[in-house]
Scaffold this active site. Structure first.
Site, PDB file in Angstrom:
ATOM      1  N   GLY A  41       5.699 -53.240  38.704  1.00 35.59           N
ATOM      2  CA  GLY A  41       6.259 -52.755  37.433  1.00 35.59           C
ATOM      3  C   GLY A  41       7.326 -51.713  37.686  1.00 35.59           C
ATOM      4  N   ASN A  42       7.657 -50.933  36.676  1.00 32.37           N
ATOM      5  CA  ASN A  42       8.611 -49.837  36.859  1.00 32.37           C
ATOM      6  C   ASN A  42       8.271 -48.693  35.902  1.00 32.37           C
ATOM      7  OD1 ASN A  42      10.186 -50.184  34.294  1.00 32.37           O
ATOM      8  ND2 ASN A  42      10.545 -52.204  35.204  1.00 32.37           N
TER       9      ASN A  42
END
Ligand code: PMT
Length: 400
Positions: free
Chosen positions: A210-211
């Site tokens: 993810g981020n």
């Protein structure tokens, strides 16, 4: 005129940023407000009463006056004002505000006020960072005052850092927003689709790639578009944020592929598309059915390219007005302009991770907006205010 019934008292203290108050007075006068300027005696070393009184069309005071035979000019001024703006607010004036050191007209007026107080500090970077200043800023915030934080940049001392007084435009907008722009429902009848937040690309049943996107930028855009009367379709990756606005139709997705599919459920029917989501460019080629065990010392994941949602929107564009975001760390403007062209966009919003307070997670952002022919640059603002700037630009472009 947005502030036509408002009485604005600007209290200027002695700092080089006092020169910017000329522009601030003009802006308030243009918006229809009545402006009264008062100054500390030290402020007169930087600016003249004559220039301020010419612009504000009122006498400027530095001392207590007794025009009608009374001594209480500070009380009169304080009760007259609908808002007091302490700008520039030096470390000295700030300290006097928090300690009640009432030795000039500015502080006496401030302490007599019942109206909202806006504080725009300005000083050198080390003075700004000093614990006494930071504590005093916290204190005035506790008093319920609105702080308009100092900006980063080159200072009069030649040093570079946080301490520059916020630009007059930012101060004006903060006050205007406080009193509330007249609600124009300028996007009534339009359907706006906004992507927000990160995407999560599964590795196995418990892990993902993810981020750091929180969704704040996208949700602020959705709220603002909804406030302006648009029907908003908010397609959000995993985010803790909620939306309760009746005009917002929130669709939660997890991966880039899910986001693409959800966007294209609605794409034909939208007027404006704004892609603020931080979509993963790659996803694991295979998702393990069971949790991957830590048997090996090293471990690699084969990644495959995700669909580019915004580019697909651009490729299939008919009547839609498309706005992309560019999150960059280098060659920012060049890369943003490249994406504007490559993804067939009408507008792109550049935010750089090299700008303090910009990008992921923060409540603030600092943006530049590019169309095919124009560039506009904005100061660091709350994401809610950034959303307003973006939608103002979209509306201006739609009117062309
Ligand atoms: O959510 P916050 O914490 O508030 O943070 C906001 C933000 C930093 C995420 C936001 O302001 C922002 O910059 N969003 C875009 C982030 C990004 O992915 O930028 P990019 O330069 O890699 O992508 C360019 C554009 O293409 C973006 O509009 C993106 O949504 C879109 N894109 C990218 C890849 C992909 N596979 N599909 C896409 O649609």
């Amino acid at each position: 005129m947005t502030l036509s019934d408002k009485r604005i008292l600007i209290a200027v203290s002695g700092g080089i940023a006092a020169y910017k108050i000329h522009f601030l007075i003009r802006q308030f006068i243009k918006s229809g407000a009545e402006v009264q300027v008062i100054m500390t005696p030290d402020a007169e070393n930087f600016v003249t009463k004559l220039s301020f009184s010419t612009l504000s069309k009122k006498p400027v005071y530095t001392e207590f006056y007794n025009e009608n035979g009374t001594w209480n000019s500070h009380v009169e001024l304080a009760l007259w004002a609908d808002a007091i703006i302490m700008a520039p607010c030096t470390a000295n004036t700030l300290a006097k505000m928090t300690h009640g050191i009432c030795d000039n007209l500015v502080i006496a007026t401030y302490m007599s006020a019942k109206c909202p107080v806006f504080v725009a500090p300005a000083m050198d970077l080390d003075m700004y960072q000093h614990p006494s200043t930071q504590q005093n800023l916290e204190l005035v915030e506790e008093y319920g005052h609105i702080i308009i934080p100092a900006e980063n940049g080159e200072l009069a001392s030649g040093l570079v850092g946080q301490g520059r007084m916020a630009e007059p435009e930012t101060i004006f907008q903060t006050v205007e927003n406080y009193f509330g722009k007249p609600c124009t429902k300028s996007l009534e009848g339009k359907t706006v689709l906004i992507t927000a937040g990160p995407t999560y690309e599964a590795i196995d049943p418990v892990r993902f790639i993810g981020n750091h996107s929180s969704g704040k930028m996208g949700y602020s855009l959705a709220e603002e578009a909804a406030e302006r009367g648009a029907k908003v379709i908010l397609v959000s990756g995993p985010s803790a944020l909620q939306s309760k606005h009746e005009n917002i139709d929130l669709h939660r997705v997890t991966s880039a592929k899910e986001m693409l599919a959800k966007v294209f459920e609605f794409y034909e029917a939208i007027d404006i598309g704004i892609a603020s989501a931080a979509v993963a460019d790659y996803a694991p080629k295979d998702i393990a059915v069971e949790k991957i065990k830590k048997n090996e010392d090293t471990f690699s994941i084969e990644m495959v390219k995700n669909p580019d949602i915004l580019k697909t929107m651009g490729d299939q564009k008919k009547h839609q007005f498309l706005v992309g975001f560019a999150l960059e760390t280098q060659n920012e403007e060049e890369n943003a302009k490249g994406k504007l062209k490559k993804k067939n966009l009408d507008m792109i919003v550049l935010n750089s991770l090299r700008d303090e307070g910009a990008g992921f997670k923060n409540d603030t952002n600092k943006i530049k907006i590019f169309t095919k022919t124009e560039k506009k640059e904005f100061s660091l603002k709350s994401k809610d205010d950034v959303a307003k700037d973006i939608l103002d630009c979209v509306e201006t472009q739609l009117l062309k």
